[in-house]
Design a protein around this motif. Structure first.
Motif, PDB file in Angstrom:
ATOM      1  N   UNK A 196      43.370  47.207  38.377  1.00  0.00           N
ATOM      2  CA  UNK A 196      42.905  46.083  39.200  1.00  0.00           C
ATOM      3  C   UNK A 196      42.808  46.497  40.656  1.00  0.00           C
ATOM      4  N   UNK A 197      43.840  47.205  41.141  1.00  0.00           N
ATOM      5  CA  UNK A 197      43.786  47.698  42.515  1.00  0.00           C
ATOM      6  C   UNK A 197      42.632  48.663  42.731  1.00  0.00           C
ATOM      7  N   UNK A 198      42.360  49.510  41.738  1.00  0.00           N
ATOM      8  CA  UNK A 198      41.247  50.439  41.847  1.00  0.00           C
ATOM      9  C   UNK A 198      39.911  49.720  41.934  1.00  0.00           C
ATOM     10  N   UNK A 199      39.755  48.672  41.136  1.00  0.00           N
ATOM     11  CA  UNK A 199      38.513  47.906  41.189  1.00  0.00           C
ATOM     12  C   UNK A 199      38.352  47.226  42.547  1.00  0.00           C
ATOM     13  N   UNK A 200      39.456  46.678  43.077  1.00  0.00           N
ATOM     14  CA  UNK A 200      39.385  46.058  44.403  1.00  0.00           C
ATOM     15  C   UNK A 200      39.032  47.101  45.456  1.00  0.00           C
ATOM     16  N   UNK A 214      37.285  49.833  45.018  1.00  0.00           N
ATOM     17  CA  UNK A 214      35.880  50.209  44.855  1.00  0.00           C
ATOM     18  C   UNK A 214      34.940  49.213  45.519  1.00  0.00           C
ATOM     19  N   UNK A 215      35.437  47.989  45.723  1.00  0.00           N
ATOM     20  CA  UNK A 215      34.624  46.956  46.380  1.00  0.00           C
ATOM     21  C   UNK A 215      35.131  46.687  47.794  1.00  0.00           C
ATOM     22  N   UNK A 216      35.822  47.669  48.382  1.00  0.00           N
ATOM     23  CA  UNK A 216      36.310  47.580  49.765  1.00  0.00           C
ATOM     24  C   UNK A 216      37.216  46.369  49.986  1.00  0.00           C
ATOM     25  N   UNK A 217      38.032  46.037  48.988  1.00  0.00           N
ATOM     26  CA  UNK A 217      38.932  44.878  49.108  1.00  0.00           C
ATOM     27  C   UNK A 217      40.375  45.259  48.775  1.00  0.00           C
ATOM     28  N   UNK A 218      40.728  46.523  49.008  1.00  0.00           N
ATOM     29  CA  UNK A 218      42.089  46.952  48.710  1.00  0.00           C
ATOM     30  C   UNK A 218      43.104  46.207  49.588  1.00  0.00           C
ATOM     31  N   UNK A 219      42.713  45.913  50.818  1.00  0.00           N
ATOM     32  CA  UNK A 219      43.603  45.158  51.703  1.00  0.00           C
ATOM     33  C   UNK A 219      43.924  43.784  51.144  1.00  0.00           C
ATOM     34  N   UNK A 220      42.919  43.112  50.591  1.00  0.00           N
ATOM     35  CA  UNK A 220      43.136  41.796  49.977  1.00  0.00           C
ATOM     36  C   UNK A 220      44.082  41.923  48.779  1.00  0.00           C
ATOM     37  N   UNK A 221      43.901  42.980  48.012  1.00  0.00           N
ATOM     38  CA  UNK A 221      44.767  43.214  46.852  1.00  0.00           C
ATOM     39  C   UNK A 221      46.226  43.285  47.277  1.00  0.00           C
ATOM     40  N   UNK A 222      46.517  44.105  48.280  1.00  0.00           N
ATOM     41  CA  UNK A 222      47.915  44.250  48.707  1.00  0.00           C
ATOM     42  C   UNK A 222      48.441  42.995  49.408  1.00  0.00           C
ATOM     43  N   UNK A 223      47.584  42.301  50.139  1.00  0.00           N
ATOM     44  CA  UNK A 223      48.011  41.065  50.785  1.00  0.00           C
ATOM     45  C   UNK A 223      48.449  40.023  49.769  1.00  0.00           C
ATOM     46  N   UNK A 224      47.740  39.975  48.636  1.00  0.00           N
ATOM     47  CA  UNK A 224      48.036  38.944  47.639  1.00  0.00           C
ATOM     48  C   UNK A 224      49.153  39.355  46.669  1.00  0.00           C
TER      49      UNK A 224
END
Length: 329
Positions: free
Chosen positions: A193-197, A199-209
């Protein structure tokens, strides 16, 4: 020792003790006889354990003695003393004994999650397996964040699910493989899931949530995995104890861990249900999660070290476990 011959000779005493321990009322002579038989059968159990440790015979006499002990001394009524002992001694001791197993599981799971995330983020075929481009974009833009819907109902669902995963890690520990599968599956799912985020330049959102509640939630899963693997190892290496006893002792101590993790996961569920999806600043959410994790480790290390130094393991006391019996004067 010939167990069959021994049992045939001692059977009348065992049957008589069983009869007396089940009676509603005893006169003076019968009460004295109950105590004498209790002591004699306790000796029989000790003899069988040391000379011919048959599991069925040991279990039968242990149950018989437990019933007779309750008849002599009265049944044990749970009290606040027991709650305090569990919270201050048993649980922290059990968690402390697992600390290095927990660290090992944590390092392994983070490594697996990192590899899974890197593979999905950098490999087009792995990314495609996560869904169609539109499905992935919808998940990144909406579904991932909307999952964290603040409220008591969401917190309860999260707590129930995580407690079930933790219980599976411990329960499947007897096989070793089952616990490893649950841990690996969880790590791969989180990493992918983190990898997919990413790949869409949303890794920061992943870790924030995921960070506010995930610090304590994932640590609890790591502890559960460590408990399951420790259970498996207890019969691989019983450390000089009979394997049945080693498994029983570790199993009871790890049930203590499961109960404690239910509380830790309840706290992480509250954070996930009321903090992660709230309108608080992200830095404050992460600080709250870090405080919850720090409290867990402080409880484990400070109280756990002290409890272990006092001889606690997280197991039942010896008389309650059936390894020691009361002797009437």
């Amino acid at each position: 020792m010939d167990l069959d011959a021994f049992s045939a000779v001692r059977e009348p005493s065992w049957a008589r003790l069983d009869e007396l321990s089940r009676r509603r009322g005893l006169d003076g002579a019968e009460a004295d006889e109950l105590v004498r038989l209790y002591q004699a059968v306790a000796t029989d159990l000790s003899t069988i354990r040391s000379s011919a440790p048959d599991p069925d015979a040991v279990a039968r006499l242990s149950q018989l003695l437990a019933r007779a002990r309750a008849r002599i001394a009265g049944t044990h009524e749970p009290a606040w003393r027991d709650v305090r002992r569990f919270v201050v001694l048993s649980l922290p001791a059990a968690l402390y004994r697992l600390r290095w197993w927990t660290v090992g599981v944590m390092v392994a799971c983070i490594a697996v999650a990192t590899v899974a995330g890197w593979w999905v983020a950098t490999n087009p075929e792995a990314l495609a397996a996560m869904g169609t481009p539109s499905e992935r974009q919808q998940y990144v833009d909406e579904a991932f964040a909307s999952y964290y819907d603040p409220g008591a109902g969401f917190a309860a669902v999260v707590w129930t699910n995580n407690a079930w995963v933790a219980a599976l890690c411990v329960a499947l520990g007897i096989s070793g493989v089952g616990t490893l599968f649950v841990l690996a599956n969880n790590a791969v799912n989180v990493g992918a899931t983190g990898g997919m985020m990413a790949a869409h330049d949303s890794l920061g959102v992943f870790f924030q949530l995921i960070t506010p509640h995930g610090l304590l939630e994932l640590t609890s899963i790591f502890v559960a995995g460590a408990a399951g693997l420790r259970l498996f190892w207890s019969w691989v290496d019983p450390q000089g104890r009979p394997r049945a006893r080693a498994l029983a002792e570790e199993g009871r101590a790890l049930i203590t861990v499961v109960i404690g993790l239910a509380g830790a996961l309840l706290l992480s569920g509250v954070v996930e249900g009321f903090v992660t999806g709230s309108t608080m600043p992200w830095w404050l959410k992460i600080v709250i999660g870090a405080i919850a994790l720090a409290a867990f480790w402080a409880y484990t290390i400070v109280l756990g070290r002290r409890a272990v130094a006092e001889g606690e393991t997280g197991d039942l006391e010896e008389d309650a476990a059936g390894y020691a019996v009361a002797i009437a004067a």
